[in-house]
Scaffold this active site. Structure first.
Site: not given
Ligand code: NAD
Length: 486
Positions: A232-234, A237, A254, A288
């Site tokens: 997900g997002s940094t 993360g 990731e 990503c």
């Molecule tokens: P996000 O970080 O908003 O959410 C990702 C996941 O985390 C979701 O399932 C969400 O419900 C969960 N989440 C939210 N808050 C949380 C918390 N406090 N604790 C635990 N889990 C929580 O990301 P997004 O908007 O769904 O995805 C987009 C981002 O993901 C972009 O920055 C993209 O670059 C990245 N991404 C990276 C890769 C990679 O392989 N590096 C692949 C796909 C997407």
């Protein structure tokens, strides 16, 4: 119940459940609804899991992990292969629900399902045997890899099933139990994948829980989960890492990317422009490892810009076979992209093609593919991960300078160099601070190659044997002969 041609009951693609301990499980009236990004209509109801659901799943996973770890490797491989065959058998149904989940065109949705199948089969070709470090008469030293136990996989909305397969398959293959938490925006295809999996894995090995954003922390804090794979997002993360630190859980991440592409003076402008734009605008830039900042040598800048503008004007928005890309996935992100485009307008950047306003006649969360002509390096559209069909093209003239500009970011996921001079390409590529360097291509992945991330784009390495090892504890056994024996 009637069985279909592969011998298991037909899947119902209309109703969606959690999967806990081998059973379909609902959360009664506590449900939520996703939004179809093409039409803004409500998608079907999905469960909103509570701590009670999490506890039940973790308890079942703990039990399952113990026995699954004892199952021979080859048997686990067979189960995953059969699962891949079953997904293939239902590929069109999965692609259909993935479209309403994500806003992918039919072709992009099919691609994601077929990539999942390739990943499942690809991981099955890897192995993780014990390693003999020393085998002498007086001493034997062997390192082996044992499953960590219960793995929670938290996934994003842009590639809900492909990204999850990146960790689900290695986790299950190495003998762990996997609890899948899809994004609240895209739960549908993931819940059905997990439901189908119940025909191939013992109860508790593959489970899925749908919920709101507050479900993730229930998993990251849970004392009986040993590992979290987060994609997900940094910024999120960092929260996940903080939360996992309380129980010192293993965590692999990731995260976001802001991939630069460096285009050299000697390229064929038309073919390079088309290749780079094809990656940048695929899935409306919500990838990503999309090309997100394009540095073009001044000698070919005008030619590449012109060719890219001409190509991008032909990209059709929509959902069908003839569409290149669909809408933005969700309202939150749509509002962010509109704000980014308002900033482009406010700071008077040059729009070479596209628009700073969404199309008025399309209904969904659409953004017109847009190219920004030579913005300053500190423009928001350059500095931020746009995750949108909004692409900045910048000029360069000096190699050292362009490397420093490309590396001037906290992100380090991917980067590419485009050149006919392979020495130059290699020289530039090796100076780029990113886990994945592509030469004359971008965003190619395969299960046999590690997918690492540098800087704040991730932690740990996915794919390949590194991905399998990430799901395991390392155990070294030092053996001496017993006294009196030789
Ligand atoms: P996000 O970080 O908003 O959410 C990702 C996941 O985390 C979701 O399932 C969400 O419900 C969960 N989440 C939210 N808050 C949380 C918390 N406090 N604790 C635990 N889990 C929580 O990301 P997004 O908007 O769904 O995805 C987009 C981002 O993901 C972009 O920055 C993209 O670059 C990245 N991404 C990276 C890769 C990679 O392989 N590096 C692949 C796909 C997407």
């Amino acid at each position: 119940m009637a069985l279909d041609k592969t011998g298991y009951p037909p899947l119902d693609f209309e109703t969606f459940y959690n999967i806990i301990d081998g059973e379909l499980s609902s959360t009664q009236n506590n449900v939520r609804y996703g939004i179809n990004p093409f039409t803004l209509e409500k998608n079907p109801a999905v469960p909103v899991s509570s701590l009670h659901d999490v506890d039940r799943a973790v308890e079942a996973a703990g039990r399952a992990a113990k026995s699954w770890a004892e199952v021979p490797w080859d048997t686990r491989v067979s189960a995953i292969r059969e699962y891949a065959n079953a997904i293939e058998d239902k590929a069109e149904d999965f692609a259909r629900i993935l479209m309403m989940d994500t806003g992918k065109t039919v072709n992009l949705a099919r691609d994601e399902i077929s990539t999942c199948i390739q990943y499942l089969r690809g991981f099955c070709q890897l192995s993780l045997p014990s390693e003999v470090i020393e085998d002498a008469k007086e001493r034997k030293v062997v390192t082996r890899y044992t499953p960590v136990g219960v793995v929670a996989g938290i996934s994003p909305w842009n590639f809900p099933v492909q990204v999850a397969c990146t960790w689900m398959a290695p986790a299950i293959l190495t003998g762990n139990a996997y609890i899948w938490k899809p994004s609240p925006y895209t739960p549908y295809c993931s819940l059905k994948f997990a439901e189908l999996g119940q025909h191939f894995f013992p109860p508790g090995v593959l489970q899925a829980l749908s919920g709101d954003d507050d479900l993730g922390p229930l998993l990251t804090e849970h004392p009986n989960i040993q590992m979290v794979s987060f994609t997900g997002s940094t910024p999120v993360g960092k929260k996940v890492m903080e939360s996992c630190s309380k129980t010192l859980k293993r965590v692999v991440m990731e995260l976001g990317g802001n991939d630069p592409a460096i285009v050299c003076a000697n390229v064929d402008p038309v073919s390079v422009a088309i290749k780079i734009a094809s990656v940048a605008f695929c899935h409306s830039g919500q990838i990503c490892i999309a090309t997100k900042r394009i540095y073009i040598h001044e000698a070919v800048y005008d030619a590449v810009l012109a060719a890219m503008v001409e190509f991008v004007k032909t990209l059709k928005l929509g959902s069908g076979e003839d569409a290149y890309t669909g809408p933005i996935n969700n309202k939150n992100h749509f509002e962010y992209v509109k704000d980014l485009l308002a900033d482009v307008e406010r700071t008077k950047l040059t729009v070479a093609t596209g628009s700073t306003k969404p199309p008025s006649d399309m209904g969904g969360y659409y953004i017109v593919p847009t190219i920004i002509d030579n913005p300053p390096d500190d423009a928001r559209v350059v500095v931020e991960e746009q995750f949108a069909p909004v692409l900045p093209l910048m000029k360069w003239s000096d190699e050292a300078d362009v490397i420093s500009r490309a590396n001037n970011t906290n992100m380090g996921l991917g980067a590419s160099v485009w050149s006919r001079d392979m020495d130059q390409a290699e020289r530039l590529g090796k100076q780029l601070q990113a886990g994945n360097i592509w030469i004359n291509t971008h965003a190619e992945l395969q299960t046999s190659a590690p997918f690492p991330a540098h800087k704040q784009s991730g932690l740990g390495t996915a794919m390949a044997v590194d991905g399998l090892k990430a799901c395991c504890n390392v155990q070294t056994i030092h053996t001496r002969p017993a006294d009196g024996t030789t």
